[in-house]
Write a protein that holds these residues in place. Structure first.
Motif, PDB file in Angstrom:
ATOM      1  N   TYR A 267      65.267  33.349  20.600  1.00  0.00           N
ATOM      2  CA  TYR A 267      66.690  33.957  20.276  1.00  0.00           C
ATOM      3  C   TYR A 267      66.312  34.629  19.139  1.00  0.00           C
ATOM      4  CZ  TYR A 267      68.110  29.951  17.554  1.00  0.00           C
ATOM      5  OH  TYR A 267      67.936  28.874  16.738  1.00  0.00           O
ATOM      6  N   GLY A 268      67.103  35.951  19.021  1.00  0.00           N
ATOM      7  CA  GLY A 268      67.353  36.731  18.002  1.00  0.00           C
ATOM      8  C   GLY A 268      68.683  37.419  17.558  1.00  0.00           C
TER       9      GLY A 268
ATOM     10  N   PHE B 117      70.782  37.095  20.967  1.00  0.00           N
ATOM     11  CA  PHE B 117      70.427  37.374  22.383  1.00  0.00           C
ATOM     12  C   PHE B 117      69.315  36.338  22.560  1.00  0.00           C
ATOM     13  CE2 PHE B 117      66.546  39.685  21.696  1.00  0.00           C
ATOM     14  CZ  PHE B 117      66.493  39.780  20.369  1.00  0.00           C
ATOM     15  N   LEU B 118      69.062  36.337  24.021  1.00  0.00           N
ATOM     16  CA  LEU B 118      67.906  35.162  24.602  1.00  0.00           C
ATOM     17  C   LEU B 118      66.860  36.138  24.927  1.00  0.00           C
ATOM     18  CD1 LEU B 118      70.171  32.799  25.963  1.00  0.00           C
ATOM     19  CD2 LEU B 118      69.620  32.702  23.516  1.00  0.00           C
TER      20      LEU B 118
ATOM     21  N   LEU C 133      69.004  38.858  27.334  1.00  0.00           N
ATOM     22  CA  LEU C 133      70.660  38.308  27.588  1.00  0.00           C
ATOM     23  C   LEU C 133      71.507  37.964  26.501  1.00  0.00           C
ATOM     24  CD1 LEU C 133      71.654  36.247  30.643  1.00  0.00           C
ATOM     25  CD2 LEU C 133      72.470  35.433  28.245  1.00  0.00           C
ATOM     26  N   TRP C 134      72.558  38.619  26.351  1.00  0.00           N
ATOM     27  CA  TRP C 134      73.464  38.540  25.177  1.00  0.00           C
ATOM     28  C   TRP C 134      74.740  37.559  25.799  1.00  0.00           C
ATOM     29  CZ3 TRP C 134      70.757  42.714  25.251  1.00  0.00           C
ATOM     30  CH2 TRP C 134      70.067  43.219  24.197  1.00  0.00           C
TER      31      TRP C 134
ATOM     32  N   ARG D 298      81.282  35.202  30.037  1.00  0.00           N
ATOM     33  CA  ARG D 298      80.523  36.700  29.771  1.00  0.00           C
ATOM     34  C   ARG D 298      79.353  36.882  29.164  1.00  0.00           C
ATOM     35  NH1 ARG D 298      82.175  41.372  27.204  1.00  0.00           N
ATOM     36  NH2 ARG D 298      83.432  40.189  25.789  1.00  0.00           N
ATOM     37  N   VAL D 299      78.423  37.570  29.842  1.00  0.00           N
ATOM     38  CA  VAL D 299      76.845  37.905  29.338  1.00  0.00           C
ATOM     39  C   VAL D 299      76.805  39.353  29.559  1.00  0.00           C
ATOM     40  CG1 VAL D 299      76.307  35.437  29.539  1.00  0.00           C
ATOM     41  CG2 VAL D 299      75.846  37.250  31.627  1.00  0.00           C
ATOM     42  N   ALA D 300      75.797  39.767  28.705  1.00  0.00           N
ATOM     43  CA  ALA D 300      75.229  41.042  29.104  1.00  0.00           C
ATOM     44  C   ALA D 300      73.883  40.999  29.406  1.00  0.00           C
ATOM     45  CB  ALA D 300      75.718  42.237  27.806  1.00  0.00           C
ATOM     46  N   LEU D 301      73.230  41.904  30.177  1.00  0.00           N
ATOM     47  CA  LEU D 301      71.915  41.789  30.315  1.00  0.00           C
ATOM     48  C   LEU D 301      71.337  43.205  29.928  1.00  0.00           C
ATOM     49  CD1 LEU D 301      70.813  40.520  33.976  1.00  0.00           C
ATOM     50  CD2 LEU D 301      70.054  39.742  31.775  1.00  0.00           C
TER      51      LEU D 301
END
Lengths: 181, 391
Positions: free
Chosen positions: B130-131, B145-146, B170-171, B177-180
């Motif tokens: 992750y960063g 994010f992963l 992925l956030w 709720r996640v964002a790709l």
């Protein structure tokens, strides 16, 4: 003393610590900016500006990440903003391939004929890097020339890791193509 | 067991930038693996050029920066600032009032509960890193994010979601709720919960209550494959055992899985409400051909340039697999933003069935449209642009 401890002292207004910080990170920042803009005088100006900004911003510094990443972020922003502000599109579009800036290679070429090939290679590589778009050049310089990790490069460039990978691959492909011509 | 040697390792080795332990590991791998050796030679040969780059000049002496730091604290500058203070002194009452107002606003903001939920806890398995970065979608501030280092890796978001990432980023924006990132593949297993779980993508939102499904994002393509439960992709509900596919700006499809995309008769659509999309006739013809297995040529090259606006009627969606032509209204025009004419289609038509001008474009004038018709016993044809006059 590690970078964060040094920076913590700078935050408290310790000028000696700031000088130590400069002696540690001045070269990488200068090298980074020189690879981006390709002009010694401009890179020197930008380096001074970056560290002056660091000094001014130090009271608000928080130990959240690596100091080098923070410095490179400031340097990147400053390079980008200054080039746009001064209307020096040439510096965003690519560093000039100037014999004055190719100091090491030129000195080598004057010393002995066998260094001519190296000097020519230096010019060819510098021209290839200059021909990269600013976005590709930024990723290439951070990842391949400064040797930073994917995550660090992503943080500094402000883009996802996947984009770093694709831009690095695109930069290398462009360089290969340019160098084969 | 030793970590596998990646291309980054080879580049770092060629640049002589690896720590001693890593260098030994990479050298041993290069020695043992012929393919790796060849790749390393290619990388190293390429990087020889990088070594040729001129050395960077040294940084300027610290004294120059020190001089500018001193100038910052120059007493002359203080005088200047004092002068400014004098000029500004007339505004002191107004400034004080503004400061009081600002203090109230700050106090209110401080007391107000935060609008956004904090980033959720997550745990990562082997091979997942992750960063911190700005999410591609969703809220714009820098968050964790992963991403999978190399191949599929697993992570847990909160205590409800298990995710396997392959090459996506992925956030985790909130518990639900996640964002790709703009491309990559991620498989989700979501425990049932009160709030819907949402995956934000370039193409819109994928919403579930509790299910397992896969999101596969390409450059211009989204595919959602549902294993259990039901998933809503924008307005389209995708049941278990089916998959949803959408290309940027084109019509979405839902197909049963496994199987090839757009292959009939296994096509089944569950559409709530119309699904608008914008296509050009050539794309439309290709899509219709894929859907019907009928060759669908363009009558003239000019027709390829006329934009088509296609709208499916939800009630007829389930019939898609049985009809020789799609039950659709096709509104065409020279400009996308100014659709002019329309052609109403019906199955089994031997000609253009009807041409009508839909409101609000029914005012008198000349209109252009493209017709889709079906000559008897032949494949449907998209016509060249037609001129229609409304009096």
């Amino acid at each position: 003393m590690d970078g964060r401890a040094l920076m913590a002292r700078v935050r408290d207004g310790d000028r000696q610590a700031f000088e130590a910080l400069y002696s540690r990170y001045g070269s990488p920042v200068m090298r980074f900016l020189f690879r981006l803009c390709g002009e010694r005088a401009l890179a020197e100006d930008l380096t001074q500006d970056v560290f002056l900004k660091v000094w001014r911003a130090a009271p608000g510094w928080k130990p959240l990440g690596r100091v080098s990443t923070w410095l490179f972020q400031i340097a990147k922003h400053h390079w980008w903003n200054e080039a746009a502000k001064r209307g020096r599109r040439a510096h965003l579009e690519g560093p000039p391939v100037s014999p004055d800036d190719a100091t090491a290679a030129d000195a080598a070429s004057e010393r002995a004929p066998e260094h001519l090939a190296r000097a020519e290679a230096a010019q060819a590589v510098a021209a290839a890097v200059a021909a990269l778009s600013p976005k590709l050049r930024l990723v290439f310089v951070l990842l391949r020339l400064e040797g930073l990790s994917l995550v660090e490069t992503a943080e500094i460039a402000g883009i996802p890791v996947g984009t770093v990978k694709s831009r690095a691959a695109a930069a290398e492909a462009a360089l290969r193509k340019h160098l084969r011509q | 067991m030793n970590d596998p040697v990646t291309r980054d390792d080879l580049v770092a080795r060629a640049l002589n930038a690896l720590p001693e332990d890593d260098r030994a590991r990479v050298d041993a791998a290069i020695e043992a693996d012929e393919a790796l050796r060849l790749e390393f030679e290619a990388v190293a040969g390429h990087l020889l050029h990088y070594d040729a780059l001129p050395d960077a000049p040294p940084p300027p002496p610290f004294e120059r920066i020190a001089k500018r730091m001193d100038a910052d604290a120059d007493p002359d500058l203080r005088v200047l600032r004092l002068g400014e203070e004098k000029r500004l002194s007339l505004w002191i009452p107004a400034g004080a009032a503004a400061a009081v107002a600002a203090a109230f606003v700050l106090l209110w903001l401080w007391m107000k509960p935060p609008d956004r939920t904090p980033q959720p806890d997550f745990t990562v398995g082997d091979g997942m890193s992750y960063g911190r970065s700005r999410p591609a979608f969703g809220e714009g501030e820098v968050t964790y994010f992963l991403f999978a280092d190399d191949g599929p890796a697993e992570a847990h978001i909160g205590d409800r979601v298990r995710v396997v990432l392959e090459d996506a980023q992925l956030w985790p924006l909130a518990e639900n709720r996640v964002a790709l990132d703009h491309r990559g593949r991620a498989w989700f297993e979501v425990k049932p919960g009160e709030k819907p779980f949402v995956v934000e993508t370039l193409f819109g939102k994928v919403t579930v209550l509790g299910t397992s499904f896969e999101v596969d994002l390409r450059e211009e393509d989204l595919r959602v494959t549902v294993e259990e439960g039901r998933v809503r992709v924008q307005e389209v509900v995708v049941p278990a055992g089916h998959a949803y596919s959408q290309r940027a700006g084109r019509m979405p499809f839902v197909a049963s899985t496994p199987g090839s995309w757009f292959r009939l008769p296994s096509l089944a659509v569950d559409v709530r409400g119309p699904v608008p999309t914008v296509n050009k006739p050539l794309e439309l013809a290709l899509t219709l051909r894929n859907a019907t297995h009928l060759d669908m040529p363009l009558e003239g090259p000019g027709s390829a340039r006329t934009p088509v606006w296609l709208r499916f009627e939800s009630a007829k969606g389930e019939l898609l697999g049985e009809l020789p032509v799609l039950p659709a209204n096709v509104i065409t025009g020279a400009e996308l933003l100014d659709p002019r004419g329309s052609v109403v289609l019906a199955p089994g038509s031997s000609k253009v069935l009807a041409v009508r001008i839909l409101p609000p474009f029914a005012s008198p004038g000349a209109y252009r449209c493209t017709a889709l018709y079906r000559p008897e016993g032949q494949a449907p044809v998209l016509s060249s642009p037609l001129q229609i006059e409304v009096r």
